[in-house]
Design a protein around this motif. Structure first.
Motif, PDB file in Angstrom:
ATOM      1  N   SER A  15    -101.848 -52.578 -35.711  1.00  0.00           N
ATOM      2  CA  SER A  15    -102.410 -52.062 -34.310  1.00  0.00           C
ATOM      3  C   SER A  15    -103.312 -50.733 -34.632  1.00  0.00           C
ATOM      4  N   LEU A  16    -103.090 -50.124 -35.641  1.00  0.00           N
ATOM      5  CA  LEU A  16    -103.861 -48.917 -35.984  1.00  0.00           C
ATOM      6  C   LEU A  16    -105.476 -49.420 -36.745  1.00  0.00           C
ATOM      7  N   ALA A  23    -111.903 -51.357 -29.886  1.00  0.00           N
ATOM      8  CA  ALA A  23    -112.644 -50.001 -29.173  1.00  0.00           C
ATOM      9  C   ALA A  23    -114.215 -50.018 -29.344  1.00  0.00           C
ATOM     10  N   GLY A  24    -114.591 -50.778 -30.360  1.00  0.00           N
ATOM     11  CA  GLY A  24    -115.978 -50.791 -30.793  1.00  0.00           C
ATOM     12  C   GLY A  24    -116.823 -51.491 -29.602  1.00  0.00           C
ATOM     13  N   LEU A  74    -110.604 -38.714 -31.206  1.00  0.00           N
ATOM     14  CA  LEU A  74    -109.399 -39.405 -30.744  1.00  0.00           C
ATOM     15  C   LEU A  74    -108.558 -40.198 -31.307  1.00  0.00           C
ATOM     16  N   LEU A  75    -108.976 -40.885 -32.301  1.00  0.00           N
ATOM     17  CA  LEU A  75    -108.147 -41.714 -33.006  1.00  0.00           C
ATOM     18  C   LEU A  75    -107.321 -40.686 -34.006  1.00  0.00           C
ATOM     19  N   ALA A  76    -108.097 -39.563 -34.437  1.00  0.00           N
ATOM     20  CA  ALA A  76    -107.190 -38.866 -35.277  1.00  0.00           C
ATOM     21  C   ALA A  76    -105.875 -38.047 -34.716  1.00  0.00           C
ATOM     22  N   VAL A  77    -106.173 -37.961 -33.286  1.00  0.00           N
ATOM     23  CA  VAL A  77    -105.053 -37.322 -32.333  1.00  0.00           C
ATOM     24  C   VAL A  77    -103.833 -38.375 -32.797  1.00  0.00           C
ATOM     25  N   PHE A  78    -104.106 -39.632 -32.690  1.00  0.00           N
ATOM     26  CA  PHE A  78    -103.248 -40.426 -32.948  1.00  0.00           C
ATOM     27  C   PHE A  78    -102.574 -40.857 -34.158  1.00  0.00           C
ATOM     28  N   LEU A  79    -103.370 -40.555 -35.126  1.00  0.00           N
ATOM     29  CA  LEU A  79    -103.001 -40.676 -36.309  1.00  0.00           C
ATOM     30  C   LEU A  79    -102.139 -39.355 -36.873  1.00  0.00           C
ATOM     31  N   LEU A  91    -103.051 -43.999 -41.866  1.00  0.00           N
ATOM     32  CA  LEU A  91    -104.439 -43.412 -42.057  1.00  0.00           C
ATOM     33  C   LEU A  91    -105.232 -44.479 -42.645  1.00  0.00           C
ATOM     34  N   LEU A  92    -104.801 -45.082 -43.515  1.00  0.00           N
ATOM     35  CA  LEU A  92    -105.856 -46.084 -44.360  1.00  0.00           C
ATOM     36  C   LEU A  92    -106.161 -47.159 -43.404  1.00  0.00           C
ATOM     37  N   ALA A  93    -105.186 -47.718 -42.540  1.00  0.00           N
ATOM     38  CA  ALA A  93    -105.604 -48.730 -41.434  1.00  0.00           C
ATOM     39  C   ALA A  93    -106.337 -48.333 -40.331  1.00  0.00           C
ATOM     40  N   GLY A  94    -105.993 -46.838 -40.035  1.00  0.00           N
ATOM     41  CA  GLY A  94    -107.011 -46.240 -38.845  1.00  0.00           C
ATOM     42  C   GLY A  94    -108.260 -46.024 -39.287  1.00  0.00           C
ATOM     43  N   LEU A  95    -108.495 -45.741 -40.724  1.00  0.00           N
ATOM     44  CA  LEU A  95    -110.141 -45.684 -41.306  1.00  0.00           C
ATOM     45  C   LEU A  95    -110.778 -46.881 -41.470  1.00  0.00           C
TER      46      LEU A  95
END
Length: 177
Positions: A15-16, A23-24, A74-79, A91-95
């Motif tokens: 999901s991350l 969201a793109g 915004l993504l960093a707040v969730f991570l 973090l890797l999945a989010g990046l």
């Protein structure tokens, strides 16, 4: 069906990856709506409505840059919430999701301009059409995410109370004598 798992058999946080990538789409639409050369809702200046003026090209790229930096923060707040089983995999999945989201935002903005924008003759210069001239802008979402996670983790670590000493120290931390 194969279950993709990370180290120690834990499932990867898909999901991350998927949420930032998806969201793109709204980010790209927002870029086209706000940027000069697109629908131009920020300035509403008729002189900036067309991409024929080179004045439009930098603000168009900066509009996408601002949207991507905001999305990265915004993504960093969730991570950085610290409640994940495997924060490195998250973090890797989010990046990777942020990088995919940047590409999706760019493609969505270009597609929106082709579908809903006026027909443009870009034979003189490709930047006359709604486009992105500064390709490094696409790196801003993952970069803003990484820097923001770092800052949030640093602030969080500075705000935590120090751990008590190990066995035999009486639970206090004393300066070296």
């Amino acid at each position: 069906m194969t279950n993709f798992a990370g180290p120690a058999g834990r499932p990867l946080p898909w999901s991350l990856f998927l949420v930032p990538a998806a969201a793109g789409i709204p980010a790209g639409l927002l870029w086209w709506l706000l940027a000069p050369g697109g629908l131009n809702l920020i300035t509403r200046d008729p002189a900036l409505a067309s991409g024929t003026a080179p004045l439009v090209w930098l603000p168009r790229d900066l509009t996408l840059a601002g949207i991507l930096v905001l999305a990265g923060c915004l993504l960093a707040v969730f991570l950085a919430d610290g409640k994940r089983r495997d924060p490195q995999a998250a973090l890797l999945a989010g990046l990777v999701g942020a990088a995919a989201g940047s590409l999706v935002a760019w493609g969505t903005g270009i597609l929106a301009a082709r579908l809903w924008g006026p027909a443009v003759d870009a034979s003189a210069n490709a930047s006359i059409a709604f486009s992105l001239r500064a390709w490094p802008v696409l790196l801003l979402w993952p970069a803003a995410t990484a820097v923001s996670v770092f800052v949030l983790e640093l602030v969080g670590a500075a705000g935590r109370k120090p751990q008590t000493g190990g066995p035999g120290t009486g639970g206090t931390i004393s300066p070296v004598k």
